[in-house]
Design an enzyme around this catalytic site. Structure first.
Site, mmCIF file in Angstrom:
data_model
loop_
_atom_site.group_PDB
_atom_site.id
_atom_site.type_symbol
_atom_site.label_atom_id
_atom_site.label_comp_id
_atom_site.label_asym_id
_atom_site.label_seq_id
_atom_site.Cartn_x
_atom_site.Cartn_y
_atom_site.Cartn_z
ATOM 1 N N ASP A 89 17.719 -2.717 5.800
ATOM 2 C CA ASP A 89 17.905 -4.096 6.548
ATOM 3 C C ASP A 89 19.246 -4.595 6.321
ATOM 4 O OD1 ASP A 89 17.264 -5.869 8.320
ATOM 5 O OD2 ASP A 89 15.849 -7.027 7.112
ATOM 6 N N ASP A 143 22.865 -8.771 12.472
ATOM 7 C CA ASP A 143 22.479 -9.721 13.840
ATOM 8 C C ASP A 143 21.971 -11.177 13.482
ATOM 9 O OD1 ASP A 143 20.020 -8.960 12.404
ATOM 10 O OD2 ASP A 143 18.853 -8.873 14.210
ATOM 11 N N GLY A 221 13.572 -10.367 15.988
ATOM 12 C CA GLY A 221 13.047 -11.679 16.440
ATOM 13 C C GLY A 221 11.773 -11.893 17.068
ATOM 14 N N ASP A 271 7.608 -1.976 10.045
ATOM 15 C CA ASP A 271 7.726 -2.419 8.699
ATOM 16 C C ASP A 271 7.163 -3.974 8.616
ATOM 17 O OD1 ASP A 271 10.315 -3.931 9.369
ATOM 18 O OD2 ASP A 271 10.128 -4.829 7.313
ATOM 19 N N CYS A 309 -12.146 4.689 1.555
ATOM 20 C CA CYS A 309 -10.605 4.933 1.345
ATOM 21 C C CYS A 309 -10.581 5.953 0.059
ATOM 22 C CB CYS A 309 -10.187 3.535 0.934
ATOM 23 S SG CYS A 309 -8.420 3.341 0.351
ATOM 24 N N CYS A 311 -7.605 5.897 -1.746
ATOM 25 C CA CYS A 311 -6.457 5.389 -2.633
ATOM 26 C C CYS A 311 -6.879 5.371 -4.158
ATOM 27 C CB CYS A 311 -6.117 4.160 -2.164
ATOM 28 S SG CYS A 311 -6.686 2.763 -2.871
ATOM 29 N N CYS A 314 -9.378 2.814 -5.236
ATOM 30 C CA CYS A 314 -10.807 2.819 -4.408
ATOM 31 C C CYS A 314 -11.242 4.112 -5.316
ATOM 32 C CB CYS A 314 -10.755 2.938 -2.985
ATOM 33 S SG CYS A 314 -10.275 1.542 -2.306
ATOM 34 N N HIS A 340 -3.463 -0.011 -2.689
ATOM 35 C CA HIS A 340 -4.515 0.054 -1.551
ATOM 36 C C HIS A 340 -3.989 -0.181 -0.321
ATOM 37 C CE1 HIS A 340 -8.218 -0.205 0.485
ATOM 38 N NE2 HIS A 340 -7.725 -1.383 1.171
#
Length: 376
Positions: A89, A143, A221, A271, A309, A311, A314, A340
């Site tokens: 960024d 920006d 924005g 993101d 899930c 992950c 989990c 997770h």
RNA sequence: GUGGAUAUAGCUCAGUUGGUUAGAGUGCCAGGUUGUGGCCCUGGAGGUCGUCGGUUCGAACCCGAUUAUCCACC
């Protein structure tokens, strides 16, 4: 290079080739502000979490440990141990959201560091040099992100200045890429659409920046004060003016429902801090909706966070155990919850991609767009 | 044993010359969080003001007794 592989109405299934590997889109970029995903996640965890892209922050890494040091140490890939694509960024948003005492001028922004109050200047050229030093895969234009709602005249002047900044960014990045000894001579640069909640400013700005050859285009924005309906409306206004053959990135968004809506409008990249930040406080996303693991009802619940899930959290641990860790402020609680939520977001994107490939995105959207944001 | 201090929400403490429904922080119970300061914001539950008696129209507050804890001295 961006290749459109499949399309279902506006929703796009694409592949974005970068010097650090391909990104299958639509994709979620995992936010690692200061060079790591908060919550004790290492680069070697990211593959397990099905992460494709990491997002690091120009502003934060510039202040600490400094971009010049990271350059000396081989760049942000080598520094963080993540060899895949990294987007940085520009620092624009942070200057406006974090730094006190900021002054915006034509040349750039004067502000005070949120770490030590030190006076700093950042403009388009500075941001590009910093991102070039970091050696990220994709750099973002510098920006101004205006909070909604803002007066028309202010937004108009701000957007015009941001276009002038974009031209300076482009010129500076071309120069950096041609400089001898640069870490990434093929560093990409995305332009950013602004214009607040004003249709004409948004559309004019998008048409204008689409004429400037960039590696991708972002909508900035949004999700900064306006309603959900206004946000979707602005996307409807902007997307038709975005080039078909370049990736489209909606910055900072959002909840699972927001992402599904945005994909249906033709967005490829996202993101958001929400999965990681909320995870640190026990707010978790599941295929049944959103749950808060701090709630008393999970005190003796031996189910995993999400029974559907795969992950690490989990697969190995119960709600009751992780709730206990949260209450006891154990670091493992954050790590498990962040793992997770990021796994959920990255899997959500996989399922979106599959559904577009199979031509079933419309029914996927219909099934999940409200459900995933609903509290259970 | 003698003298003194303290006692108010689970915890740490405010509480005006005695005056409506006793407050804060933290914790607890919930809700929020959108280009990240391990935050932040909003709401809720929770108190026989150590106990007993007295003074007063009225006591967390004044008086007496008592209990507990702490300090100093014998």
């Amino acid at each position: 290079m961006y290749t459109l592989k499949q399309q279902e109405k506006q929703a796009r299934r694409g592949e974005f080739l970068t010097p650090h590997g391909a990104i299958q889109t639509p994709a979620f970029m995992n936010v690692a502000t200061a060079g790591a995903i908060k919550g004790g996640i290492s680069a070697y965890d990211l593959k397990k979490l099905h992460c494709q892209v990491q997002l690091c922050n120009t502003y934060h890494l510039h202040l600490r440990p400094s971009d010049t040091r990271i350059q000396r140490l081989g760049g942000v890939h080598r520094f963080t141990g993540w060899e895949g694509p990294i987007l940085t960024d520009s620092g624009g948003f942070q200057v406006f959201s974090l730094a006190p005492l900021r002054k915006i001028r034509e040349e750039g922004v004067y502000f005070a560091s949120h770490i030590d109050g030190c006076r700093i200047f950042m403009g388009p050229e500075e941001s590009m040099k910093i991102q070039s030093n970091l050696g990220s895969t994709i750099a973002m234009a510098f920006d101004e992100c205006v909070e909604n709602p803002a007066p028309y005249d202010y937004v108009k002047a701000s957007v015009e200045r941001t276009v002038r900044w974009l031209l300076r960014c482009k010129r500076q990045m071309d120069h950096c890429n041609q400089s001898e000894g640069t870490l990434n001579p093929r560093q990409m640069l995305f332009g950013i659409n602004q214009g607040g909640t004003y249709d004409d400013l948004r559309a004019d700005n998008m048409r204008r920046i689409a004429e400037i050859p960039m590696d991708g285009y972002a909508i900035g924005g949004l999700a900064v004060g306006e309603s959900k309906e206004e946000m979707y409306h602005i996307m409807d206004v902007v997307v038709p003016h975005m080039p078909q053959d370049k990736p489209r990135y909606l910055m900072g968004v959002g909840k699972p429902g927001n992402i599904i809506e945005a994909v249906s409008r033709g967005i490829d990249l996202f993101d958001c801090v929400m999965p990681s930040r909320n995870a640190r406080h026990g707010h978790l996303f599941t295929w049944q909706g959103v749950l808060n693991l701090n709630n008393r009802r999970y005190e003796e619940d031996m189910l995993p966070i999400d029974p559907h899930c795969g992950c690490p959290a989990c697969r190995h641990h119960s709600r009751a155990y992780i709730r206990h860790l949260l209450k006891a402020h154990e670091l493992l609680a954050m790590r498990l919850c962040v793992q997770h939520n990021l796994y959920f977001y990255n899997t959500l994107m996989e399922r979106i991609r599959e559904s577009i490939e199979q031509g079933s995105f419309a029914s996927f959207k219909n099934q999940y767009v409200d459900l995933l944001d609903t509290r259970i």
